[in-house]
Design an enzyme around this catalytic site. Structure first.
Site, PDB file in Angstrom:
ATOM      1  CB  CYS A 115      -0.921  -0.015   1.218  1.00  0.00           C
ATOM      2  SG  CYS A 115      -1.958   1.452   1.280  1.00  0.00           S
ATOM      3  CE  LYS A 156      -1.037  -6.431  -4.737  1.00  0.00           C
ATOM      4  NZ  LYS A 156      -2.043  -5.507  -4.282  1.00  0.00           N
TER       5      LYS A 156
END
Ligand SMILES: Cc1cc2nc3c(=O)[nH]c(=O)nc-3n(C[C@H](O)[C@H](O)[C@H](O)COP(=O)(O)O)c2cc1C
Length: 342
Positions: A115, A156
């Site tokens: 993010c 991720k």
């Protein structure tokens, strides 16, 4: 995708075969164990576990039997598994929340180290972990140790924070920590969402890891899918904005994989009926004005890649009344839309 892909959206996007699995919006973990309502809000699929009919089609290889021997992950109504995503940096807090997620019915967890949001990064979450592979390792290891080997923990990452020097070290840290699979968004945090995605870098990572690596970033079409696969060497890709821009992109890829043929382009009536179905689901629980904003958000994702969506967006952007908006979406041509303030 935070603020964009919720359970209704996951439901609609997985109605036609294409996706093997989906991921929730991230659950932000700071220092405390979060109450069940936070998990249920992000993953309502935990509450009404769907009986997955399509699990045999799942190719991710990540689904393990749980302790009772039943394979019953939270899933969309079409049976596509939903992985719950945590975002945080504190190993103990991540472990405590991983436990909580399991207690509530999750059987797989995904950790977000990609993010780019300033607020999240300022508080040491998301892509800020890419500055220190050792910390990333500790986070993955803490979660994997807390949940046990029978629960797949996936991760991720992006290619780095400001540059790509630590890309491989971060990927290896995730693997060493016990990640069962790694999704790589082929940009650094500082590159934001700017093209190009550096798919060839994913290939460099993939060849050095023994866990499956999934390519992500800028896959908008079948052609992009081919290119991303060729340059990364990855068998699987993850779709983000491309699946919103063309909700039939995953079925399009799947159809090509199975038949070698292309599906026709997604028509406007298909798009309008999907958006209308989304509105019908959302208006059960949200005020009409909020539903209009959500529709505009989705239409906005479509418009960059679809001229008809761009025309509708332009014609409808000032409308705040839901029924007027839906009327406009379902008119046969954009010029038929009576643009009026409501
Ligand atoms: C508005 C928005 C919200 C996102 N939220 C998340 C998220 O909650 N978790 C996550 O792993 N990635 C999130 N992403 C990143 C996407 O999953 C994806 O990695 C990224 O957009 C690159 O893929 P794309 O070019 O196919 O969109 C978000 C992206 C956008 C644009």
């Amino acid at each position: 995708m935070e603020g964009v892909i919720d359970a209704h959206c996951r439901d609609l996007l997985t109605r036609e075969a294409g996706f093997d699995w989906t991921v929730t919006e991230f659950v932000r973990v700071v220092d405390a164990r979060l109450p069940p309502r936070v998990f249920y809000k992000h993953c309502p699929e935990l509450l009404h576990k769907n009986c997955p009919e399509l699990l045999h089609k799942n190719r991710s290889g990540l689904l393990h039997k749980n302790r009772s021997g039943l394979l019953n992950p939270p899933a969309t109504p079409s049976g596509i598994p939903v992985h719950l995503q945590l975002l945080g940096s504190d190993p103990d807090a991540l472990a405590a929340n991983a436990h909580q997620a399991l207690r509530l019915g999750a059987i797989s967890l995904d950790l977000n180290f990609g993010c780019p949001a300033k607020l999240v990064n300022r508080h040491d979450g998301g892509a800020s972990m890419l500055r220190d592979p050792e910390r990333l390792y500790r986070a993955v290891d803490a979660v994997q140790s807390a949940v046990g080997d029978h629960i797949p923990v996936t991760a991720k990452i992006r290619l780095g924070f400001s540059d790509r020097r630590l890309a491989l070290a971060c990927a290896q840290a995730a693997e060493a920590g016990g990640a069962a699979q790694l999704v790589v968004h082929a940009r650094t945090r500082n590159e934001g969402y700017r093209p190009p995605a550096h798919w060839e870098w994913i290939g460099r990572i993939r060849t050095r890891l023994s866990i499956p690596v999934v390519a992500n970033g800028d896959i908008w079409s079948l052609e992009d899918y081919w290119k991303a696969r060729t340059l990364s060497g990855c068998r699987d890709v993850m779709l983000g904005r491309g699946a919103l821009a063309d909700p039939w992109l995953a079925p399009r890829i799947r159809h090509w994989q199975l038949t070698g043929h292309r599906l026709p382009p997604t028509s406007w009536p298909q798009r309008a009926s999907l958006l209308s179905a989304y509105a019908a689901m959302q208006r059960n629980t949200l005020p009409d004005k909020v539903v209009v904003s959500l529709l505009k958000q989705w239409l906005n994702h479509m418009r960059a890649r679809n001229p008809e969506a761009a025309q509708r967006f332009q014609a409808l952007r000032r409308i705040t009344d839901l029924d007027t908006f839906l009327d406009g979406l379902n008119q046969p041509t954009p010029s038929a839309i009576a643009v009026g303030q409501s």
